[in-house]
Every structure is written in structure tokens, then in C-alpha cells.
Design a protein around this motif. Structure first.
Motif, PDB file in Angstrom:
ATOM      1  N   UNK A  53     -90.300 -17.893  -2.431  1.00 39.53           N
ATOM      2  CA  UNK A  53     -91.456 -17.327  -1.745  1.00 39.53           C
ATOM      3  C   UNK A  53     -91.928 -16.044  -2.427  1.00 39.53           C
ATOM      4  N   UNK A  54     -93.232 -15.775  -2.314  1.00 47.27           N
ATOM      5  CA  UNK A  54     -93.810 -14.510  -2.760  1.00 47.27           C
ATOM      6  C   UNK A  54     -93.904 -13.545  -1.586  1.00 47.27           C
ATOM      7  N   UNK A  55     -93.758 -12.255  -1.855  1.00 48.55           N
ATOM      8  CA  UNK A  55     -94.020 -11.238  -0.842  1.00 48.55           C
ATOM      9  C   UNK A  55     -95.526 -11.008  -0.726  1.00 48.55           C
ATOM     10  N   UNK A  56     -95.982 -10.395   0.352  1.00 46.51           N
ATOM     11  CA  UNK A  56     -97.394 -10.038   0.453  1.00 46.51           C
ATOM     12  C   UNK A  56     -97.853  -9.229  -0.767  1.00 46.51           C
ATOM     13  N   UNK A  57     -99.000  -9.632  -1.318  1.00 48.93           N
ATOM     14  CA  UNK A  57     -99.543  -8.959  -2.489  1.00 48.93           C
ATOM     15  C   UNK A  57     -99.046  -9.491  -3.814  1.00 48.93           C
ATOM     16  N   UNK A  58     -97.997 -10.285  -3.799  1.00 49.30           N
ATOM     17  CA  UNK A  58     -97.431 -10.866  -5.014  1.00 49.30           C
ATOM     18  C   UNK A  58     -97.864 -12.322  -5.153  1.00 49.30           C
ATOM     19  N   UNK A  59     -97.963 -12.786  -6.395  1.00 52.88           N
ATOM     20  CA  UNK A  59     -98.212 -14.202  -6.654  1.00 52.88           C
ATOM     21  C   UNK A  59     -99.374 -14.754  -5.862  1.00 52.88           C
ATOM     22  N   UNK A  60     -99.083 -15.766  -5.051  1.00 53.95           N
ATOM     23  CA  UNK A  60    -100.123 -16.438  -4.274  1.00 53.95           C
ATOM     24  C   UNK A  60    -100.206 -15.967  -2.828  1.00 53.95           C
TER      25      UNK A  60
END
Length: 259
Positions: A53-60
Motif C-alpha cells: 500500500x501507498x501512504x497518503x500523498x505517495x504513489x497512487x
């Protein structure tokens, strides 16, 4: 699938595998995104559902200005809910380990176990590292920071391809999101939260990790009742990328012992 919609907004996700075994969730470091877990998804996806998973603001994932480490943990719990995962093994590296501890503090029943790699409960040089990271993201940009940082992140056996992968991944991060992530990790003090962990825990660390040295993992493991500490030889801070086989094998042994 690269994104799911949750109660906390859109969260970036990539997954592999399935079946009835307890799922395994992977949480990335401050200078990367969910893509760093590709070797682990390929391996563990053969035996269970494996999710990065991505954190908020990261990746998608959608941005979340002023998010805290607890907000990051809440976003992971929201993603688990959206993915219909009630309980999982949580594996986090560096910032991911910090978020795993915060997630456990918020919802211990959702954690079948914790795997904390190249992480810590509190970093004695955290403020200085954050100050340098924040300043560099503004002055030299993410690519300049990545190029300056890659050598310190990786151990002596890292290949040129690994260096390039680290640089390219870090360069893609939004600078504002990076500062939020850097604050979440380097200013963390979760000694009390770590001491309250009561699920099976594996602490992993690269023997050449100069960012979060083995002594910090020893301290972390000592705080957690029954925690197992294992060193990954020939790895720096990014043990899952540098020593894929040893990293995966250590987790396989751990899961075999506790399941």
C-alpha cells in the motif's frame, strides 16, 4: 489494480496471490512507494494474499496535507477495510515499521503479527535527520536528494541497478509528501507503544544499515515481549531489496513458527 477508494480517500495498492492463509501487508519507507515490495509480492503471493500500500500523498494515493503517522496508520486500516481484510501480518520497513507500530496501537486485533524491518521505536538522531531531509527536499529537489542519499541507504553489495532503482523511486515522490513522511518517521517516539505490543513480532535489520543501525533494532526488539531479532547479512537500510532471498526466507521461517 493501482488504487482503491476508502473512507480516507484513494489509496494506492498492488497485490498478488490469494487463498485462505492470513494476508500479508507491506508498508514502504519514507523514500519509496508500494513498488519497492515487488520481490516480496512475487514470493509471498504464491502462498497467500500479499498486498503493498501507498501512504497518503505517495504513489497512487490522494494527498493529505499535514498528515501524521497516526493518520498514515488510519489510512492503512481504511484500505484493509476496503479490501475486506480483517486481520493481517503487517510488515513495514523503516517508516513502514513506525506505521506498523502506530497501526497496532490503534487496532491491535487487526494485527496477526508484526514484522519490523530496519526501523526503531525512537531515533536518537531523528531531529537532525529530519532537518537535513526537509532542507534538501526544498533546496536540491527530490532527484538531487535521491542521488545524494542512495549510497547511504544501500550496503556494500548493492548493484548499480539497485542504486538506479532507489534514485528513480525516490525522485517520483512529491516533495510535500516526502516532508510529511519524514516528519512521521524521524520524529517518532513510540517506546511506550512498542512496549505494549503483544502479538508475535519479528525484527529484521541489515548488518550494514547506517541509517537505522542494528543497535536501534536491538533496542526495539528488547521492548517487545517475545520479539525475535534477526540480522540480514550484506544488507544496508533497504534489506528487502538488497538481500531478497534472505529477507523473504526470514519471514517464511517466522510465519511457519507462528501459524
Amino acid at each position: 489494480m493501482s488504487q482503491i477508494h476508502t473512507s480516507k480517500g484513494a489509496i494506492g495498492v498492488v497485490e498478488a496471490g490469494g487463498g485462505n492463509a492470513t494476508p500479508l501487508i507491506f508498508l514502504h519507507g519514507v523514500g519509496s512507494d508500494k513498488s519497492v515490495w515487488a520481490p516480496q509480492l512475487a514470493h509471498f503471493g504464491r502462498s497467500r494474499r500479499a498486498v503493498a500500500l501507498d501512504y497518503p500523498g505517495y504513489g497512487d494515493s490522494d494527498p493529505a496535507p499535514d498528515a501524521t503517522r497516526d493518520d498514515f496508520a488510519s489510512s492503512i486500516l481504511a484500505a484493509m477495510d476496503a479490501l475486506d481484510i480483517d486481520r493481517a501480518h503487517i510488515c513495514g520497513l523503516s517508516l513502514g515499521g513506525v506505521i506498523a507500530i502506530a497501526l497496532h496501537a490503534a487496532a491491535p486485533s487487526c494485527c496477526a503479527s508484526l514484522i519490523l524491518a530496519d526501523s526503531f521505536a525512537v531515533h536518537p538522531e531523528g531531529q537532525a535527520i529530519f532537518d537535513r531531509s526537509e532542507a534538501a527536499s526544498r533546496t536540491v529537489g527530490m532527484r538531487g536528494l535521491a542521488e545524494a542519499r542512495a549510497g547511504a541507504l544501500l550496503g556494500s553489495l548493492a548493484t548499480p541497478a539497485m542504486h538506479e532503482e532507489v534514485i528513480e523511486t525516490m525522485s517520483r515522490i512529491d516533495p510535500a509528501a516526502y516532508v510529511i513522511g519524514a516528519r512521521a518517521v524521524w520524529l517518532a517516539d513510540q517506546v511506550d507503544r512498542a512496549a505494549a505490543i503483544r502479538v508475535p513480532t519479528l525484527v529484521l535489520v541489515g548488518d550494514e544499515d547506517s541509517i537505522t543501525p542494528p543497535g536501534l533494532s536491538e533496542h526495539l526488539a528488547g521492548l517487545i515481549a517475545g520479539a525475535k531479532l534477526e540480522q540480514i547479512d550484506g544488507a544496508g537500510h533497504l534489506a528487502n531489496l538488497e538481500q531478497i532471498l534472505a529477507f523473504n526466507t526470514a519471514i517464511d521461517r517466522f510465519l511457519l513458527e507462528i501459524e
